[in-house]
Design a protein around this motif. Structure first.
Motif, PDB file in Angstrom:
ATOM      1  N   GLY A  74       0.815  -1.201   0.000  1.00 39.02           N
ATOM      2  CA  GLY A  74       0.000   0.000   0.000  1.00 39.02           C
ATOM      3  C   GLY A  74       0.849   1.251   0.000  1.00 39.02           C
ATOM      4  O   GLY A  74       2.034   1.217   0.329  1.00 39.02           O
ATOM      5  N   ASN A  76       0.711   5.017   1.664  1.00 36.56           N
ATOM      6  CA  ASN A  76      -0.020   5.590   2.790  1.00 36.56           C
ATOM      7  C   ASN A  76       0.766   6.717   3.423  1.00 36.56           C
ATOM      8  O   ASN A  76       1.988   6.801   3.258  1.00 36.56           O
ATOM      9  CB  ASN A  76      -0.259   4.493   3.849  1.00 36.56           C
ATOM     10  CG  ASN A  76      -1.518   4.726   4.648  1.00 36.56           C
ATOM     11  OD1 ASN A  76      -2.612   4.676   4.093  1.00 36.56           O
ATOM     12  ND2 ASN A  76      -1.364   4.974   5.935  1.00 36.56           N
ATOM     13  N   SER A 108      -3.969   7.934   1.114  1.00 37.55           N
ATOM     14  CA  SER A 108      -4.386   6.570   0.845  1.00 37.55           C
ATOM     15  C   SER A 108      -5.895   6.473   0.702  1.00 37.55           C
ATOM     16  O   SER A 108      -6.652   7.009   1.505  1.00 37.55           O
ATOM     17  CB  SER A 108      -3.925   5.642   1.972  1.00 37.55           C
ATOM     18  OG  SER A 108      -4.325   4.324   1.718  1.00 37.55           O
ATOM     19  N   SER A 166      -3.582  -0.426   3.065  1.00 41.79           N
ATOM     20  CA  SER A 166      -3.808   0.835   2.383  1.00 41.79           C
ATOM     21  C   SER A 166      -5.224   1.302   2.681  1.00 41.79           C
ATOM     22  O   SER A 166      -6.164   0.522   2.717  1.00 41.79           O
ATOM     23  CB  SER A 166      -3.630   0.655   0.874  1.00 41.79           C
ATOM     24  OG  SER A 166      -3.929   1.839   0.186  1.00 41.79           O
TER      25      SER A 166
END
Length: 404
Positions: A74, A76, A108, A166
Motif C-alpha cells: 500500500g 499511505n 491513501s 492501504s
C-alpha cells in the motif's frame, strides 16, 4: 503544527533546525499568521508469517498472511499525517493570545474515485497567558498524558507498526507497541511558566476519551452493550518535565498521568482507570538515547480504554520503549528501537485477549534538504494472546516527508 509537535519534529532529524519548521510567517495587522505543515507518503510492503489470525482478532497488531496472498502492499501516510495548520498570535492587554486550527488529509484511498477519505481535524484551540504566570488552553489538541512518548518516537517521521493496510488515515508508529495513544482531546489546561527548564501542565479533558459513547469493543472480545452511556466526571491529565542543556549533553525528563471514571453499563456500574509514565531523552553529539515506561489499571492497550476490563474487572497494563539514534557523517540518522505493550488478564479464565505486542524498528532518516527528508524503515511486529497463539509480520517502508 503546534509548538510541541514542531519542536519534536525538529529534534527527530538533527540536521533540521528549528527555523526549518517555523512555517510561512505573514504579518496581518495586529496578528502574526503562521501557516505550517507537512506532506508525506510511503510505499509499504508487509509480509505476514504463518496463517494464525487469532492475535489480530483480539488486539494484536501483527498482520497474518491471507489465504491467497502472503504479502500486503500500500501507499499511505505515515505516523504523522499530512498537515496544514494555521496559527495566529498577538499581544493584547498584557496577554499573549493565540489560536490554532488544523486539518490533516491523507494520501491513501481504496475507492476507485479516490475521494472517500475526509480530512482529520485534530486541532482547534485558543491560548492566552503571559510568561510571568503561565498560559491557559481551551479546545482540541493532543492529549497531555503520553504526548511526550509519541513526540520523542523516531517513527514520528516514518511508519512504525500498522503499515499493512492501504486506506488507513495514518500508521501506528509505536502506538500499541511501547505506549498508549495520547489522542486528540477536547481540554481545558493550564501550563506553568518555564522555571529554568521545569514546566508542568494540568487539565480536564472530555470524560469519554477511550470509551466513546458506548462500551462496544472495549470490554473484551464482545461488547456488553451498545447503548450510549453518560460519563459523570471529566478526565484529569497532567505532566511535568525538566529540560536540561550542558556542554556534554542535553535532553528532557518527564512524567505524566491520567485518571478517568469509566461508566461501562446501563445500570451505572463504573470503575476508575488510572495510568502514569516516565521518560527520558538524552542527546550528546551525534548520539541520541530515549527510554520510556508506562503502567496503568483499567486503561487497556494501544488506545485508551481498548480491552480495558471484563465486566468491570480492570486489566492491568504496562510497557515502554528504548531507542538509540546516531547521525552518520552523511547527516543520515540511523535509529534502532524496541517497544512492547503488555496486557494482563482480568481473571484466570480471561485468556482470549492480547497479552503482548512487540516491535523492533530499524530506520534511516536522511535530510535531502533542510525541509525534505527521505525515510526507510524496517519493522518486525509480534503479537501474543494469553492462550499462547502468536502472530508475526515484517514490513519495509520507503518514502519522504516534507515540512514547511
Amino acid at each position: 503544527m503546534n509548538k510541541n509537535i514542531k519542536l519534536a519534529v525538529a529534534g527527530a532529524v538533527l540536521a533540521l533546525s528549528a527555523s526549518a519548521n517555523a512555517g510561512i510567517i505573514i504579518p496581518a495587522g495586529e496578528w502574526t499568521m503562521d501557516i505550517n505543515g507537512n506532506v508525506n507518503a510511503f510505499a509499504n510492503v508487509t509480509k505476514g508469517k504463518g496463517t494464525d489470525t487469532t492475535a489480530a482478532a483480539v488486539g494484536g497488531l501483527a498482520t497474518a498472511s491471507q489465504t491467497h496472498e502472503d504479502q500486503a502492499q500500500g501507499i499511505n501516510t505515515g505516523l504523522l499525517p499530512s498537515w496544514l495548520g494555521f496559527t495566529g498570535t498577538t499581544r493584547q492587554n498584557d496577554l499573549d493570545v493565540s489560536f490554532t486550527i488544523s486539518m490533516q488529509p491523507n494520501v491513501s484511498d481504496n475507492f476507485s474515485h479516490g475521494d472517500a477519505k475526509t480530512p482529520l481535524n485534530r486541532q482547534a484551540f485558543v491560548t492566552f497567558g503571559d510568561k510571568s504566570w503561565g498560559s491557559v488552553k481551551l479546545g482540541k489538541d493532543i492529549g497531555i498524558f503520553a504526548s511526550d512518548a509519541i513526540l520523542n518516537d523516531m517513527t514520528l517521521l516514518g511508519v512504525g507498526a500498522g503499515a499493512a493496510t492501504s486506506g488507513a488515515a495514518t500508521t501506528l508508529g509505536g502506538i500499541g507497541t511501547g505506549y498508549i495513544y495520547a489522542a486528540w482531546k477536547g481540554q481545558i489546561a493550564y501550563t506553568t511558566p518555564n522555571f529554568n527548564g521545569f514546566q508542568a501542565t494540568v487539565g480536564i479533558t472530555n470524560p469519554n476519551q477511550g470509551q466513546g459513547n458506548s462500551v462496544a469493543a472495549h470490554s473484551g472480545s464482545a461488547p456488553e452493550t451498545t447503548t450510549a452511556l453518560y460519563q459523570d466526571r471529566f478526565g484529569i491529565e497532567g505532566k511535568a518535565s525538566y529540560a536540561f542543556s550542558g556542554d556534554v549533553a542535553s535532553g528532557k525528563l518527564w512524567v505524566s498521568g491520567a485518571s478517568y471514571d469509566v461508566t461501562y453499563s446501563t445500570a451505572g456500574a463504573s470503575y476508575t482507570a488510572t495510568v502514569a509514565d516516565v521518560g527520558l531523552n538524552v542527546n550528546s553529539g551525534n548520539l541520541g538515547l530515549t527510554g520510556y515506561y508506562y503502567s496503568g489499571e483499567g486503561v487497556g492497550t494501544t488506545v485508551m480504554g481498548n480491552l480495558a476490563h471484563t465486566s468491570g474487572v480492570k486489566r492491568d497494563s504496562d510497557g515502554g520503549y528504548a531507542q538509540v539514534t546516531y547521525v552518520l557523517p552523511t547527516k543520515t540518522k540511523l535509529g534502532l528501537a524496541y517497544g512492547t505493550s503488555n496486557l494482563d488478564r482480568a481473571n484466570t479464565g480471561d485468556t482470549g485477549v492480547i497479552s503482548k505486542n512487540e516491535r523492533i524498528t530499524l530506520g534511516l532518516y536522511h535530510p535531502l534538504t533542510k525541509h525534505l527528508n527521505l525515510v526507510a524503515e524496517y519493522n518486525d511486529i509480534e503479537s501474543r494472546v494469553h492462550t499462547g497463539a502468536k502472530g508475526e509480520s515484517q514490513s519495509g517502508s520507503l518514502g519522504a516527508i516534507l515540512f514547511f
